[in-house]
Design a protein around this motif. Structure first.
Motif, mmCIF file in Angstrom:
data_model
loop_
_atom_site.group_PDB
_atom_site.id
_atom_site.type_symbol
_atom_site.label_atom_id
_atom_site.label_comp_id
_atom_site.label_asym_id
_atom_site.label_seq_id
_atom_site.Cartn_x
_atom_site.Cartn_y
_atom_site.Cartn_z
ATOM 1 N N UNK A 292 18.951 15.036 1.533
ATOM 2 C CA UNK A 292 19.805 13.845 1.541
ATOM 3 C C UNK A 292 21.248 14.326 1.526
ATOM 4 N N UNK A 293 22.028 14.048 2.598
ATOM 5 C CA UNK A 293 23.442 14.435 2.591
ATOM 6 C C UNK A 293 24.209 13.610 1.549
ATOM 7 N N UNK A 294 25.139 14.247 0.843
ATOM 8 C CA UNK A 294 25.885 13.562 -0.213
ATOM 9 C C UNK A 294 27.390 13.677 0.008
ATOM 10 N N UNK A 295 28.151 12.738 -0.571
ATOM 11 C CA UNK A 295 29.612 12.734 -0.505
ATOM 12 C C UNK A 295 30.227 13.520 -1.657
ATOM 13 N N UNK A 296 29.443 13.688 -2.730
ATOM 14 C CA UNK A 296 29.899 14.423 -3.914
ATOM 15 C C UNK A 296 28.676 15.104 -4.533
ATOM 16 N N UNK A 297 28.895 15.865 -5.574
ATOM 17 C CA UNK A 297 27.773 16.570 -6.201
ATOM 18 C C UNK A 297 26.814 15.562 -6.834
ATOM 19 N N UNK A 298 25.528 15.710 -6.507
ATOM 20 C CA UNK A 298 24.502 14.808 -7.025
ATOM 21 C C UNK A 298 23.802 15.434 -8.221
ATOM 22 N N UNK A 299 23.347 14.585 -9.138
ATOM 23 C CA UNK A 299 22.614 15.089 -10.298
ATOM 24 C C UNK A 299 21.118 14.872 -10.154
ATOM 25 N N UNK A 300 20.711 13.808 -9.478
ATOM 26 C CA UNK A 300 19.283 13.548 -9.294
ATOM 27 C C UNK A 300 19.048 12.650 -8.087
ATOM 28 N N UNK A 301 17.796 12.608 -7.656
ATOM 29 C CA UNK A 301 17.430 11.799 -6.506
ATOM 30 C C UNK A 301 16.257 10.900 -6.826
ATOM 31 N N UNK A 302 16.094 9.855 -6.044
ATOM 32 C CA UNK A 302 14.959 8.962 -6.230
ATOM 33 C C UNK A 302 14.605 8.270 -4.922
ATOM 34 N N UNK A 303 13.429 7.667 -4.927
ATOM 35 C CA UNK A 303 12.955 6.905 -3.769
ATOM 36 C C UNK A 303 13.216 5.434 -4.082
ATOM 37 N N UNK A 304 14.035 4.794 -3.262
ATOM 38 C CA UNK A 304 14.367 3.397 -3.479
ATOM 39 C C UNK A 304 13.170 2.518 -3.142
ATOM 40 N N UNK A 305 12.573 2.748 -1.967
ATOM 41 C CA UNK A 305 11.408 1.969 -1.560
ATOM 42 C C UNK A 305 10.738 2.652 -0.373
ATOM 43 N N UNK A 306 9.477 2.339 -0.168
ATOM 44 C CA UNK A 306 8.727 2.764 1.004
ATOM 45 C C UNK A 306 8.031 1.527 1.543
ATOM 46 N N UNK A 307 8.054 1.382 2.866
ATOM 47 C CA UNK A 307 7.409 0.228 3.504
ATOM 48 C C UNK A 307 6.832 0.666 4.834
ATOM 49 N N UNK B 221 5.062 5.391 7.137
ATOM 50 C CA UNK B 221 5.931 4.700 6.190
ATOM 51 C C UNK B 221 7.377 5.095 6.425
ATOM 52 N N UNK B 222 8.276 4.164 6.184
ATOM 53 C CA UNK B 222 9.706 4.442 6.183
ATOM 54 C C UNK B 222 10.168 4.371 4.738
ATOM 55 N N UNK B 223 10.713 5.466 4.233
ATOM 56 C CA UNK B 223 11.148 5.540 2.843
ATOM 57 C C UNK B 223 12.665 5.715 2.788
ATOM 58 N N UNK B 224 13.283 5.071 1.829
ATOM 59 C CA UNK B 224 14.722 5.207 1.607
ATOM 60 C C UNK B 224 14.910 6.100 0.386
ATOM 61 N N UNK B 225 15.587 7.237 0.597
ATOM 62 C CA UNK B 225 15.878 8.189 -0.468
ATOM 63 C C UNK B 225 17.328 8.029 -0.891
ATOM 64 N N UNK B 226 17.581 8.262 -2.174
ATOM 65 C CA UNK B 226 18.935 8.077 -2.686
ATOM 66 C C UNK B 226 19.300 9.249 -3.593
ATOM 67 N N UNK C 6 0.825 -1.202 0.000
ATOM 68 C CA UNK C 6 0.000 0.000 0.000
ATOM 69 C C UNK C 6 0.861 1.254 0.000
ATOM 70 N N UNK C 7 2.156 1.128 0.181
ATOM 71 C CA UNK C 7 3.066 2.253 0.317
ATOM 72 C C UNK C 7 3.731 2.540 -1.024
ATOM 73 N N UNK C 8 2.995 3.159 -1.927
ATOM 74 C CA UNK C 8 3.506 3.462 -3.252
ATOM 75 C C UNK C 8 4.042 4.885 -3.275
ATOM 76 N N UNK C 9 5.196 5.073 -3.913
ATOM 77 C CA UNK C 9 5.832 6.392 -3.922
ATOM 78 C C UNK C 9 6.047 6.872 -5.345
ATOM 79 N N UNK C 10 6.257 8.185 -5.447
ATOM 80 C CA UNK C 10 6.493 8.818 -6.746
ATOM 81 C C UNK C 10 7.346 10.058 -6.519
#
Length: 140
Positions: A122-137, A86-91, A56-60
């Motif tokens: 989202x803290x990064x180690x280098x310059x990021x170009x884009x982000x996404x949601x890996x999963x939500x549960x 929900x717990x979501x993992x962002x990348x 039921x935890x759909x992300x976009x």
């Protein structure tokens, strides 16, 4: 022209014990083994689908913004059942696709109908170009 025919040898009755018909037992063992493997595969599939399948935890992803070389802000929507969390993992990913940052966030639905929109850094180690949601549960 002499023809020779190959025939099975004839043994005197009772001298060499009971002769089995060839292949009767040999065919049963692979069939039983195949059925056991099929049943185990179905049970494993059902168990894994129940754990990791459709939820039921759909992300976009709505969007992201590059604030600096060490941070990416990800805006996303997640559909959470009323009263649930929900717990979501962002990348965050770099231009070459490598993961440069990851963060786990909690999104709560106080009972509103429809998707919840969240905006998280989202803290990064280098310059990021884009982000996404890996999963939500479901949160535990």
């Amino acid at each position: 022209m002499n023809e020779t025919r190959a025939t099975n040898p004839v043994f005197p009755p009772g001298r060499y014990g009971h002769r089995r018909t060839p292949g009767a037992r040999r065919r049963i063992v692979p069939i039983v083994f195949g059925v056991l493997v099929l049943v185990a595969s179905v049970l494993l599939t059902v168990q894994l689908y129940g754990r990791y399948g459709q939820t039921d935890y759909q992300s976009r992803i709505v969007g992201w913004s590059k604030d600096s070389d060490t941070r990416l802000t990800v805006e996303f929507e997640v559909r959470v059942p009323a009263g649930g969390t929900a717990t979501c993992v962002l990348r965050a990913r770099s231009y070459d696709g490598a993961e440069v940052g990851r963060r786990e966030v909690r999104v709560a639905n106080p009972g509103a109908e429809g998707p919840i929109t969240a905006r998280e850094d989202v803290p990064t180690r280098a310059r990021a170009s884009h982000g996404d949601v890996v999963r939500c549960r479901a949160s535990s």
